[in-house]
Design an enzyme around this catalytic site. Structure first.
Site, PDB file in Angstrom:
ATOM      1  N   HIS A  65      31.007  37.360  42.457  1.00 28.83           N
ATOM      2  CA  HIS A  65      31.565  37.820  43.731  1.00 28.83           C
ATOM      3  C   HIS A  65      30.415  38.238  44.649  1.00 28.83           C
ATOM      4  O   HIS A  65      29.419  38.807  44.187  1.00 28.83           O
ATOM      5  CB  HIS A  65      32.524  38.995  43.494  1.00 28.83           C
ATOM      6  CG  HIS A  65      33.293  39.318  44.724  1.00 28.83           C
ATOM      7  ND1 HIS A  65      32.762  40.097  45.725  1.00 28.83           N
ATOM      8  CD2 HIS A  65      34.526  38.944  45.141  1.00 28.83           C
ATOM      9  CE1 HIS A  65      33.653  40.183  46.708  1.00 28.83           C
ATOM     10  NE2 HIS A  65      34.732  39.490  46.374  1.00 28.83           N
ATOM     11  N   GLY A  81      41.609  40.357  48.136  1.00 27.63           N
ATOM     12  CA  GLY A  81      41.164  41.725  47.912  1.00 27.63           C
ATOM     13  C   GLY A  81      42.145  42.713  48.511  1.00 27.63           C
ATOM     14  O   GLY A  81      43.167  43.058  47.911  1.00 27.63           O
ATOM     15  N   GLY A  82      41.849  43.153  49.719  1.00 23.24           N
ATOM     16  CA  GLY A  82      42.603  44.228  50.365  1.00 23.24           C
ATOM     17  C   GLY A  82      44.123  44.093  50.301  1.00 23.24           C
ATOM     18  O   GLY A  82      44.820  45.055  49.958  1.00 23.24           O
ATOM     19  N   GLU A  94      34.621  31.583  49.143  1.00 24.77           N
ATOM     20  CA  GLU A  94      34.776  32.838  49.873  1.00 24.77           C
ATOM     21  C   GLU A  94      33.626  32.983  50.874  1.00 24.77           C
ATOM     22  O   GLU A  94      32.527  33.423  50.491  1.00 24.77           O
ATOM     23  CB  GLU A  94      34.732  34.032  48.922  1.00 24.77           C
ATOM     24  CG  GLU A  94      35.919  34.131  48.010  1.00 24.77           C
ATOM     25  CD  GLU A  94      36.268  35.581  47.693  1.00 24.77           C
ATOM     26  OE1 GLU A  94      37.428  35.966  47.849  1.00 24.77           O
ATOM     27  OE2 GLU A  94      35.367  36.336  47.294  1.00 24.77           O
ATOM     28  N   ASN A 150      42.044  40.696  43.389  1.00 18.82           N
ATOM     29  CA  ASN A 150      40.774  41.364  43.086  1.00 18.82           C
ATOM     30  C   ASN A 150      40.873  42.792  43.621  1.00 18.82           C
ATOM     31  O   ASN A 150      40.674  43.031  44.805  1.00 18.82           O
ATOM     32  CB  ASN A 150      39.627  40.592  43.766  1.00 18.82           C
ATOM     33  CG  ASN A 150      38.288  41.262  43.543  1.00 18.82           C
ATOM     34  OD1 ASN A 150      38.158  42.158  42.716  1.00 18.82           O
ATOM     35  ND2 ASN A 150      37.276  40.830  44.287  1.00 18.82           N
ATOM     36  N   TRP A 151      41.182  43.703  42.725  1.00 12.72           N
ATOM     37  CA  TRP A 151      41.397  45.101  43.153  1.00 12.72           C
ATOM     38  C   TRP A 151      40.091  45.826  43.465  1.00 12.72           C
ATOM     39  O   TRP A 151      40.109  46.932  43.979  1.00 12.72           O
ATOM     40  CB  TRP A 151      42.149  45.878  42.068  1.00 12.72           C
ATOM     41  CG  TRP A 151      43.585  45.492  41.891  1.00 12.72           C
ATOM     42  CD1 TRP A 151      44.292  44.553  42.587  1.00 12.72           C
ATOM     43  CD2 TRP A 151      44.512  46.052  40.950  1.00 12.72           C
ATOM     44  NE1 TRP A 151      45.597  44.486  42.137  1.00 12.72           N
ATOM     45  CE2 TRP A 151      45.744  45.405  41.130  1.00 12.72           C
ATOM     46  CE3 TRP A 151      44.413  47.040  39.967  1.00 12.72           C
ATOM     47  CZ2 TRP A 151      46.877  45.714  40.364  1.00 12.72           C
ATOM     48  CZ3 TRP A 151      45.530  47.352  39.195  1.00 12.72           C
ATOM     49  CH2 TRP A 151      46.757  46.694  39.409  1.00 12.72           C
ATOM     50  N   LYS A 152      38.971  45.212  43.100  1.00 15.61           N
ATOM     51  CA  LYS A 152      37.665  45.861  43.299  1.00 15.61           C
ATOM     52  C   LYS A 152      37.693  47.259  42.657  1.00 15.61           C
ATOM     53  O   LYS A 152      38.269  47.413  41.595  1.00 15.61           O
ATOM     54  CB  LYS A 152      37.306  45.869  44.783  1.00 15.61           C
ATOM     55  CG  LYS A 152      37.415  44.452  45.394  1.00 15.61           C
ATOM     56  CD  LYS A 152      36.858  44.309  46.759  1.00 15.61           C
ATOM     57  CE  LYS A 152      37.028  42.867  47.225  1.00 15.61           C
ATOM     58  NZ  LYS A 152      36.473  42.602  48.532  1.00 15.61           N
ATOM     59  N   SER A 194      39.861  37.772  53.589  1.00 10.60           N
ATOM     60  CA  SER A 194      40.846  38.364  54.510  1.00 10.60           C
ATOM     61  C   SER A 194      42.187  37.634  54.501  1.00 10.60           C
ATOM     62  O   SER A 194      42.828  37.483  55.539  1.00 10.60           O
ATOM     63  CB  SER A 194      40.308  38.390  55.947  1.00 10.60           C
ATOM     64  OG  SER A 194      39.214  39.258  56.051  1.00 10.60           O
TER      65      SER A 194
HETATM   66  P1  PGA Z   1      39.571  40.440  51.050  1.00 12.13           P
HETATM   67  O1  PGA Z   1      38.641  40.320  49.777  1.00 12.13           O
HETATM   68  O2  PGA Z   1      40.836  39.703  50.750  1.00 12.13           O
HETATM   69  O3  PGA Z   1      39.788  41.924  51.220  1.00 12.13           O
HETATM   70  O4  PGA Z   1      38.827  39.846  52.188  1.00 12.13           O
HETATM   71  C1  PGA Z   1      38.503  39.099  49.117  1.00 12.13           C
HETATM   72  C2  PGA Z   1      37.441  39.219  48.082  1.00 12.13           C
HETATM   73  O5  PGA Z   1      36.463  39.963  48.318  1.00 12.13           O
HETATM   74  O6  PGA Z   1      37.533  38.623  46.994  1.00 12.13           O
END
Ligand code: PGA
Length: 254
Positions: free
Chosen positions: A87, A238-239, A157, A8-10, A217
Site C-alpha cells: 500500500h 479505505g475511508g 491506486e 482497508n480499515w487502515k 476515494s
Molecule cells: P480511500 O483509501 O478509499 O480512503 O481513498 C483507499 C486506500 O488507501 O486503499
C-alpha cells in the site's frame, strides 16, 4: 454482479467493540475485510460471509527474531485468506521498496494467501508524464521471478486520489481504464500461459490468474462507475469502508 469489495480499515476503528460492530455491518459475500492485525482473531468469529485479509505481512521466515512483525504462516493459520502488499502508505511512511514487496509477494504465495498488490503513481510522476514508466517499473520489480498460476489481485491506486492524502484529486473512470489496460498489457506481454521458470525480468505469472481492482476515494456515489470498467473485478476502499451506511450502499452493487 460477481465483483469484490476490499475494505482497508487502515488504523481504524479505535476499539474492538467498534470493530465488531463494523464487521457485522460489513459481512457480505464478496467482501474482504482488512482490519488491523489486532482485531483479526476476534473478527473471524464475527463474520460468516465476508473473507478476512491482513493489511501487511513480514517478508521472511515463519517465526523468528523479528520484533513487531507478523508472518504469512501466522496469518494463514488464523484463517486469513488475503493480504494487502505495498500500500502506498507503507511505501511512503515505512520506506517499503519494490524489492521488499517482491519478497512479501513470494512469502504470501508460498503460504497460500491471496495477495492484493498495490500499484500506482504519485502526483508529481503523473504531472511529469511518467505514469506509464512508473507502472512498468513497479510491475517489473514487484513481480520479478514470481512463478505462479495462483490468483493475484493488482489494485491500481493512484496515490494522488487516495482520500487521506492532502489535496486528494478525484480520479476518473477514463484514467483508471487507461491505467488498468496498460498494467494488464505489461503483465500479458511478459507472462506465460503456463508456469515456467522465469528468466530475469520475465514474469512467470499466468495472465488469467491476475485480476484488477481499483482504489482511490471510492464511495457510494462513484463506485458503480469504477466497477463498470471492463477489466475491473472490484474495489479497494479505505475511508468509505468505515461508514456502515455508505458501505452498505456499495455492498448492494456487488
Ligand atoms: P480511500 O483509501 O478509499 O480512503 O481513498 C483507499 C486506500 O488507501 O486503499
Amino acid at each position: 454482479m460477481d465483483k469484490i469489495l476490499v475494505a482497508n480499515w487502515k488504523m481504524n476503528p479505535g476499539t474492538l467493540t467498534e470493530a465488531i460492530e463494523l464487521a457485522r455491518g460489513s459481512d457480505h459475500e464478496g467482501v474482504i475485510l482488512c482490519p488491523p492485525f489486532i482485531y483479526l482473531h476476534t473478527l473471524k468469529d464475527e463474520i460468516m460471509n465476508a473473507a478476512l485479509g491482513a493489511q501487511d505481512l513480514f517478508w521472511e521466515g515463519e517465526t523468528g527474531p523479528f520484533t513487531g512483525e507478523v508472518s504469512a504462516r501466522m496469518l494463514k493459520n488464523l484463517g486469513v485468506s488475503h493480504v494487502v502488499i505495498g500500500h502506498s502508505e507503507r511505501r511512503k511512511r515505512f520506506h517499503e521498496t519494490t524489492e521488499i514487496l517482491n519478497h512479501k509477494l513470494k512469502v504470501a504465495l508460498a503460504a497460500g494467501l491471496t495477495p492484493i498488490v498495490c500499484i500506482g503513481e504519485e502526483l508529481e510522476e503523473k504531472m511529469s508524464g511518467q505514469s506509464e514508466a512508473v507502472w512498468q517499473k513497479q510491475c517489473a520489480e514487484i513481480f520479478k521471478d514470481i512463478q505462479t498460476n495462483s490468483l493475484i489481485y493488482i489494485a491500481y491506486e493512484p496515490v494522488w486520489a487516495i482520500s487521506t492524502n492532502k489535496n486528494a484529486l478525484p480520479d476518473t473512470p477514463e484514467n483508471a481504464t487507461h491505467a488498468i489496460n496498460f498494467i494488464c498489457s505489461i503483465i500479458s506481454s511478459h507472462s506465460t500461459t503456463s508456469v515456467i521458470p522465469a528468466e530475469a525480468g520475465i514474469f512467470g505469472v499466468s495472465p488469467s490468474s491476475i485480476k484488477f481492482l481499483y482504489g482511490g476515494s471510492v464511495n457510494s456515489s462513484n463506485a458503480a462507475s469504477f466497477l463498470d470498467i471492463p477489466n475491473v473485478t472490484g474495489l479497494l476502499v479505505g475511508g468509505a469502508s468505515l461508514k456502515i451506511p455508505e458501505w452498505q450502499k456499495m455492498m448492494a452493487l456487488i
